[in-house]
Design an enzyme around this catalytic site. Sequence first.
Site, PDB file in Angstrom:
ATOM      1  N   GLY A  28      -0.096   6.358 -13.123  1.00 20.44           N
ATOM      2  CA  GLY A  28      -0.317   4.925 -13.062  1.00 20.44           C
ATOM      3  C   GLY A  28      -1.245   4.575 -11.907  1.00 20.44           C
TER       4      GLY A  28
ATOM      5  N   CYS B 288       2.963   8.908  -5.210  1.00 16.67           N
ATOM      6  CA  CYS B 288       1.991   7.809  -5.290  1.00 16.67           C
ATOM      7  C   CYS B 288       0.609   8.322  -4.901  1.00 16.67           C
ATOM      8  CB  CYS B 288       2.437   6.697  -4.338  1.00 16.67           C
ATOM      9  SG  CYS B 288       1.350   5.263  -4.320  1.00 16.67           S
ATOM     10  N   LEU B 289      -0.405   7.895  -5.639  1.00 16.86           N
ATOM     11  CA  LEU B 289      -1.783   8.308  -5.335  1.00 16.86           C
ATOM     12  C   LEU B 289      -2.227   7.806  -3.961  1.00 16.86           C
ATOM     13  CD1 LEU B 289      -3.291   7.561  -8.847  1.00 16.86           C
ATOM     14  CD2 LEU B 289      -3.137   9.828  -7.786  1.00 16.86           C
TER      15      LEU B 289
ATOM     16  N   HIS C 260       3.268  -2.368  -6.253  1.00 17.10           N
ATOM     17  CA  HIS C 260       1.961  -2.382  -5.584  1.00 17.10           C
ATOM     18  C   HIS C 260       1.376  -3.801  -5.543  1.00 17.10           C
ATOM     19  CE1 HIS C 260       1.038   1.758  -4.626  1.00 17.10           C
ATOM     20  NE2 HIS C 260       1.335   2.194  -5.840  1.00 17.10           N
TER      21      HIS C 260
ATOM     22  N   HIS D 229       7.195   0.898 -10.172  1.00 10.70           N
ATOM     23  CA  HIS D 229       6.355   1.418  -9.078  1.00 10.70           C
ATOM     24  C   HIS D 229       5.020   0.669  -9.034  1.00 10.70           C
ATOM     25  CE1 HIS D 229       4.692   4.915  -6.621  1.00 10.70           C
ATOM     26  NE2 HIS D 229       3.604   4.273  -6.998  1.00 10.70           N
ATOM     27  N   GLU D 230       4.379   0.519 -10.214  1.00 10.67           N
ATOM     28  CA  GLU D 230       3.067  -0.147 -10.247  1.00 10.67           C
ATOM     29  C   GLU D 230       3.182  -1.616  -9.860  1.00 10.67           C
ATOM     30  OE1 GLU D 230       0.531   1.587 -10.186  1.00 10.67           O
ATOM     31  OE2 GLU D 230       1.657   3.359 -10.791  1.00 10.67           O
TER      32      GLU D 230
ATOM     33  N   GLN E  82      -4.739  -0.540  -5.360  1.00  7.23           N
ATOM     34  CA  GLN E  82      -5.001   0.857  -4.956  1.00  7.23           C
ATOM     35  C   GLN E  82      -6.489   1.203  -4.999  1.00  7.23           C
ATOM     36  OE1 GLN E  82      -1.791   2.632  -7.629  1.00  7.23           O
ATOM     37  NE2 GLN E  82      -1.688   3.993  -5.861  1.00  7.23           N
TER      38      GLN E  82
HETATM   39 NI    NI Z   1       1.644   4.209  -6.257  1.00  6.10          NI
END
Ligand code: NI
Length: 184
Positions: free
Chosen positions: A47, A108-109, A154, A150-151, A52
């Site tokens: 995701g 997480c990225l 953000h 999670h998304e 991000q």
């Molecule tokens: Ni993330």
Amino acid sequence: MAILKIARMGHPVLHRPAAAVADPAAPEIARLIEDMLDTLEDAQGAGLAAPQVHVPLRLVLFRVPPGREAAPEQGDDEAHAALEAPTVLINPEIEPLGETVVEDLEACLSLPGLAGMVPRHERIRYRWTDTGGRGHEREAEGFHARVVQHECDHLDGILYPMRMTDLSTLAFTSELGRPAAEEA
Ligand code: NI
């Protein structure tokens, strides 16, 4: 095709609430989605949220990788297949279903190489707008529910360590001796 730079924990864009997308059909939103899809593919993530990639708007992408579906009795094969391709959510909203909270490993990225145990609602209902301005609603559980939560976090400036109740589970995935959780 454009692969966007991913902001990492500490960058201010990740730590403040994002603004609603005023016109989901705007050409710049279509371009942003294309570039985010390229970036998600390049990063092999589950995701990606617009903040991000340094864009403070309420827009996320997610997908449910094969093997991460909810239990078979909870849905049909067609629905699972549809979730393997990225879904785009504009201005999403989440409603928890029931009281059950489950912990699982999350990554997480924006915190590359790390993972930790994060409590999330087991079942949710979520609503969103598509690029045609149409509203949708879906129920989710398991990994699907987790990645959407999670998304959407953000979009409110929340990173998963801020949800953790036991920071001793925060670890480098290379030290865990098991396949890494998909970064999202
Ligand atoms: Ni993330």
